[in-house]
Design an enzyme around this catalytic site. Structure first.
Site, mmCIF file in Angstrom:
data_model
loop_
_atom_site.group_PDB
_atom_site.id
_atom_site.type_symbol
_atom_site.label_atom_id
_atom_site.label_comp_id
_atom_site.label_asym_id
_atom_site.label_seq_id
_atom_site.Cartn_x
_atom_site.Cartn_y
_atom_site.Cartn_z
ATOM 1 N N ASP A 142 -7.098 11.591 -0.179
ATOM 2 C CA ASP A 142 -6.187 10.958 -1.116
ATOM 3 C C ASP A 142 -5.181 11.929 -1.734
ATOM 4 O OD1 ASP A 142 -5.695 8.487 -3.071
ATOM 5 O OD2 ASP A 142 -5.831 10.300 -4.298
ATOM 6 N N ALA A 170 -3.861 6.422 -3.134
ATOM 7 C CA ALA A 170 -3.547 6.351 -1.706
ATOM 8 C C ALA A 170 -4.680 5.667 -0.942
ATOM 9 C CB ALA A 170 -3.291 7.752 -1.148
ATOM 10 N N ASP A 171 -5.905 6.040 -1.244
ATOM 11 C CA ASP A 171 -7.063 5.388 -0.630
ATOM 12 C C ASP A 171 -7.098 3.902 -0.963
ATOM 13 O OD1 ASP A 171 -8.401 7.388 0.810
ATOM 14 O OD2 ASP A 171 -9.327 8.187 -0.990
ATOM 15 N N LEU A 172 -6.935 3.581 -2.243
ATOM 16 C CA LEU A 172 -7.060 2.197 -2.676
ATOM 17 C C LEU A 172 -5.952 1.328 -2.094
ATOM 18 C CD1 LEU A 172 -8.051 2.944 -6.366
ATOM 19 C CD2 LEU A 172 -9.548 2.113 -4.548
ATOM 20 N N GLY A 175 -6.709 0.559 1.499
ATOM 21 C CA GLY A 175 -7.688 -0.524 1.601
ATOM 22 C C GLY A 175 -7.073 -1.874 1.326
#
Length: 415
Positions: A142, A170-172, A175
């Site tokens: 991230d 960035a991860d969220l 997803g």
């Protein structure tokens, strides 16, 4: 009540945060999510602090991204493990993976092979920087993606002090974008009868939300930079000091500006403050004038006064204050699950609410998938409960029983 994705089976091969978050979103919508973990477990089970439980062995990080899932352990490098994955693929609608590019190929589970096993399979593939291009396959986490995708250059007090966004955004976002792509591909499958590969990355997900920061450069030729707690295009719009702390005020049109200016005894027609363009050009002076006036009273006074005028304003809450806020609780943004070790715990809830045309709202999640018992420790009398993040491998037997039943039913239909 059936969830929008009730009957959809998701095989979640992902780990850490981006893929698990996307899979959790699908589970919140009623999909049956099978989380496949290496026998050593998803690495986020070891991420903390804080850790909770009698032996401080349960990661609150893991709890955040894995509600409404079943956990099975599989060594995908073994022949038995690959065979089990292939059997599960045949019975699944969606497969989610965030391995480095080429890992599934080396395991004999290329996308081509997966679609041979199940032509209707929708595959979500999440990478760090994309699977192709000059840096395709590059690993990414991230914070690395936040920096590489320009987000850190927009965040912080100045251009000289880039900051990461506090959440793993960035991860969220990856997803969220991935789940959105899966739903679109499932809808398309209703017409075509075939699945497809949906790709996103941490890089793409951050660049995909640059919005006006992106067009400031691509169209306007200006490189935006960090503006602290003030908007990059609108003034006044940001955080302001008053007598006992800070409040936020967001002025999006001239009518709101006149109300704020009158409240703070600032002439709204003074040349340098007449329009948003003028106010932005003199933003530092405007902030100083506003904070001089705001210093007379505290936050409660100004929030009440601005509220009466209909001007958007708000406090800056800590996380504990957010979850204690009645408005957050009224929106279903906290859900209670009965964890087999921790007992009843509250988790951040799904951001979507669903109502029927007659106004009936699903109170708390969706039905337990067909073929599965309500998890031990949960309220078996309420089919609408969300289920807690699973212990490692806790559903090995249940998933295998379900898989055998599905295979037998399928074989019976062929006969």
């Amino acid at each position: 009540m059936q969830g929008p994705l009730s009957g959809i089976v998701v095989l979640d091969l992902s780990r850490a945060l981006a893929g698990p978050h996307g899979a959790q979103m699908l589970g919140d919508l009623g999909a049956h999510v099978i989380k496949v973990e290496h026998p050593s477990g998803d690495e986020s089970r070891g991420w903390g602090p804080p850790f909770v439980g009698p032996d401080q062995e349960i990661s609150t990080y893991f709890l955040a991204a894995n509600r409404n899932k079943r956990s099975i352990t599989v060594d995908m490098k073994s022949d038995e493990g690959r065979e089990l994955i292939e059997r599960l693929v045949r019975q699944s609608d969606v497969l989610i993976e965030n391995f480095r590019t080429g890992v599934l190929d080396r395991l004999g589970l290329s996308f081509g092979r997966l679609h041979e096993l199940n032509p209707r399979l929708v595959i979500l593939s999440i990478t760090g920087f994309g699977h192709d291009g000059p840096e395709g396959g590059r690993p990414g986490y991230d914070q690395i993606a936040q920096g590489e995708a320009g987000l850190m250059s927009l965040t912080g007090p100045s251009r000289d002090e880039p900051y990461r966004v506090g959440a793993s955004i960035a991860d969220l976002l990856a997803g969220i974008h991935g789940a959105y792509g899966v739903v679109a591909a499932l809808y398309e499958r209703e017409r075509t009868g075939r699945g497809r590969v949906v790709r996103t990355s941490l890089l793409a997900s951050v660049v995909g939300v640059h919005s006006y920061h992106g067009t400031a450069w691509t169209v306007g030729g200006r490189v935006p930079g960090a503006g602290g707690n003030h908007h990059a295009s609108i003034a006044p719009y940001g955080a302001f000091r008053c007598a006992d702390g800070m409040i936020q005020i967001a002025v999006a049109n001239e009518g709101q500006w006149r109300k704020v200016a009158t409240l703070l005894d600032i002439d709204p027609e003074i040349t340098k403050y007449t329009t948003n363009r003028d106010r932005f050009a003199y933003r530092d002076e405007l902030i100083a004038d506003m904070e001089k006036a705001l210093a007379v009273h505290g936050r409660a006074h100004w929030l009440a006064a601005l509220g009466e005028l209909g001007v958007p304003a708000g406090a800056i809450r800590s996380i504990d204050e957010v979850y204690a806020w009645d408005q957050v609780r009224s929106q279903g943004l906290l859900v209670t699950v009965d964890h087999p070790v921790l007992g009843p715990i509250e988790l951040p809830g799904p951001p979507l609410r669903f109502e029927t045309p007659d106004g009936f709202e699903t109170p708390d999640g969706f039905e337990t998938p067909d073929g599965f018992e309500t998890p031990e420790g949960s309220n078996g009398e309420d089919p609408h409960r969300h289920t807690p993040p699973p212990a490692l491998g806790q559903d090995n037997d249940a998933v295998l029983d379900w898989l055998r039943e599905r295979e037998q039913t399928e074989e019976g239909r062929r006969e």
